[in-house]
Scaffold this active site. Sequence first.
Site, PDB file in Angstrom:
ATOM      1  N   ALA A 151       0.859  -1.182   0.000  1.00 29.16           N
ATOM      2  CA  ALA A 151       0.000   0.000   0.000  1.00 29.16           C
ATOM      3  C   ALA A 151       0.891   1.225   0.000  1.00 29.16           C
ATOM      4  O   ALA A 151       2.097   1.145   0.215  1.00 29.16           O
ATOM      5  CB  ALA A 151      -0.929   0.003   1.219  1.00 29.16           C
ATOM      6  N   GLU A 159       0.938   5.522   1.227  1.00 25.40           N
ATOM      7  CA  GLU A 159       0.319   6.478   2.141  1.00 25.40           C
ATOM      8  C   GLU A 159       0.057   7.844   1.548  1.00 25.40           C
ATOM      9  O   GLU A 159      -0.017   8.832   2.295  1.00 25.40           O
ATOM     10  CB  GLU A 159       1.212   6.645   3.377  1.00 25.40           C
ATOM     11  CG  GLU A 159       2.539   7.372   3.146  1.00 25.40           C
ATOM     12  CD  GLU A 159       3.711   6.482   2.815  1.00 25.40           C
ATOM     13  OE1 GLU A 159       4.867   6.932   2.949  1.00 25.40           O
ATOM     14  OE2 GLU A 159       3.480   5.320   2.414  1.00 25.40           O
ATOM     15  N   GLU A 176      -0.374   2.601   7.006  1.00 23.17           N
ATOM     16  CA  GLU A 176      -0.491   3.689   6.029  1.00 23.17           C
ATOM     17  C   GLU A 176      -1.177   4.904   6.637  1.00 23.17           C
ATOM     18  O   GLU A 176      -0.798   6.051   6.358  1.00 23.17           O
ATOM     19  CB  GLU A 176      -1.249   3.211   4.790  1.00 23.17           C
ATOM     20  CG  GLU A 176      -0.641   1.991   4.105  1.00 23.17           C
ATOM     21  CD  GLU A 176       0.830   2.133   3.781  1.00 23.17           C
ATOM     22  OE1 GLU A 176       1.298   3.264   3.521  1.00 23.17           O
ATOM     23  OE2 GLU A 176       1.538   1.110   3.791  1.00 23.17           O
TER      24      GLU A 176
END
Length: 851
Positions: free
Chosen positions: A257, A259, A293
């Site tokens: 992922a 951020e 995140e």
Amino acid sequence: MADQNTVYLSDYKPFPWQPAQVALTFRLAPRATRVLARITFAPNPAADPGQDLRLHGEGLSLIALSLNGQPLGVSPDATGLTLPAALLPPAGFTLETEVEISPETNTALEGLYMSNGMYCTQCEAEGFRKITFYPDRPDVMAPFRTRVEGPHPVLLSNGNPIASGEGWAEWDDPWPKPAYLFALVAGDLVAHPDRFTTQSGREVALNIWVRPSDADRCQWGMDSLKRSMAWDEQVYGREYDLDVFNIVAVDDFNMGAMENKGLNIFNSKCVLATPETMTDDEFSRIEAIIAHEYFHNWTGNRITCRDWFQLCLKEGLTVFRDQQFSGDLRSHAVKRIEDVLALRARQFREDQGPLAHPVRPDSFVEINNFYTATVYEKGAEIIRMLRLLVGEAAYAKALDLYFSRHDGQAATIEDWLKVFEDATGRDLAQFSRWYFEAGTPRVTLTEEWQDGTLSLTLTQMNPPTPGQPDKAPKLIPVALGLLNPNGDEVLPTTVLELSQPQQTFHFEGLAARPVVSALRGFSAPVVLDHAQSRADRALLLAHDTDPFNRWEAGRALAKQGLAEMATSGAPAPADWLAGVARLVQDESLDPAYRALMLRLPSEDDMAATLAAAGQVPDPAAIHAARRQMGTALAEVLAPALPGMRAAHATPGAFSAEAGPAGHRALANACLALLSRVDGGQAARAAFTSASNMTDRLAALAALLDIGQGAEALAAFEAEWRHDRLVMDKWFSVQVLYTSPEKLAESVHALTLRPDFSMENPNRFRAVMGALSGNHAGFHHPSGAAYRLLADWLIRLDAKNPQTAARMSTAFETWRRYGSDFQSKIRGELTRIAAAPGLSRDLGEMVGRMLG
């Protein structure tokens, strides 16, 4: 091989021009997206005046360029655009560019690319330079306003939405950010909405954006986000600072992922979950990644890193924060054991081989190659040690100072350490060596008992690593306790500070010679050499009050036994079998903890253990010994396994929370052992009756483990062949359990299937990651698996260098094995290095492994 220019920390200089405002317009088209940028620059008072303006840019077709409205006739080179200082008004100026890019053909998945018709971005670390000309470095921070134009129902970017109409949307991010945090998404998506009220009363709109077919898989992700937001307020006093927080699920993504400010982009497998499609481990991982995140909003976004050498500043701290979060929500003991298992499996092998590098390196060729376990996990361990040394209250005080002093800045490790020195009054010069030196320290503990006094001598050795042959002693916190021979604790956990090459600590007034419980809670990321008797370890396994060290004692007994089984044909150790059998049947203990007690050391762990002891590991012998030990444990526990499994069944509505997940972990650990003694009877029934993916996949793995899984594997495929995330599990589990002699052939057959695609990182990792994870099969004497992986790395490198480079670490431990294995791996690494057009990413990794 691509040009291997090295970047050095010592060459850092502030960027001479500071963007005050960035305005971007995207006119989306699959192969001809236009990006218009208007950037207002002011001179940076921290830099020397009169410098050229150097903008990064790769793969861009320059359409127009103007300075203060006047066209410029400057042409870009292969890596960017330089405007001579003579052209630049010293008081500042506005630069406008228009470029054209092709998202549809961007298979590297960096910059702006397409994933199944959806536009999305990945700009960390240096992807923004593939979108437009810009100073693509983390210390250049500016507010962004973005307009997205395209025939898509959903058009997203960073910050808050400010205007929209048919075919366009505008977003404003008021918080200065570096370009690596820029994000854009456009596609046919639906939202899973919710709201969160911050501690100051701000209403925040929350959305998880997914394809319509995934709309029913968002609830756990949303719950995890809200828990993360509440926890960060309660524990760190950090409140969210925009009106909206968006998450988007993307199928093709190189990482877990990202951020990006206000618009987190997630690999689909790290956010989408239902009980039928994801396991308990995946639910827990999704919760942790969403937290990670989100926590970056402060530790990474509001305060970022000055340059990429400081990457651990944001990643190590944020990993530590997500570990705290998971421990608070689940079990600190279980979480600590899982974190140490991962650290030893990934970071220790990195630190002890040719890819060793400091947590803060001083040079790199390709920054993507430094998103490593050393930066992330060892970086988190350093934060943990620092907190242990200064205490919880002082840690909290220092973090408050860090946030207030450096908010809106791009900081360094020196800034971080200075905050702690100012808040606590401690001199951290010696401690800072943890950041600047590679390698895993070895701490030797010896005991001397005389007249009621126990003397413990601790000796530290910091081994040489590439480019760092000689090292001074580190400051190492060693937490320990003492137990009487009857199991009573006579000294609760005490932290010793080892700061010299050798120190002796005395414990007086003891009635009997105690048993030492050393390095409690794994208080430092070191290898501890402590020559304890098997009887002492058995006592710790039975009575230690520190849950980590209780587990560690059992682990040490198991590893010692496995080593003897693999090298001399010894039987499974009776003391370990008896001790584990007693412990796992203790219903007063957490089921998840008991399940961990049943997990044997991995084959790779045993290979590292034998190599560290000066022996040449034999992968086939380790494999055979581990199977023998597992069967012996199953036979000892056989009478109790059906009852334990039934006692920890979880009928009724599924819950992914820690309690029910722990019960399933223990029940399925029992099922795996039961299959060794009942021929798979219970596992076949469990596979058929399972109502969730945790139980279904556990039953399938148990059957494959005993060679009885073909029918279940076919049924699993028939049910889930249209679900890409579940099928990743189908690919992976069969590779992990394929017999060593058939592994390369079986994996080759899987790569010929139409649903195998190297262009999807999840699918490639599912197959090739499992290939290298099948230790005895990967290290088969034929070398066939080495050749197969090398072939695919060369192919993938042309399309996705980042993933190819990361997957190449399967070869990093090659020097620990015998000469025949080494010769074969060296040959494959040499072949990769000689491949035409090899990328900087893979070229650097292979070059470091070859030395």
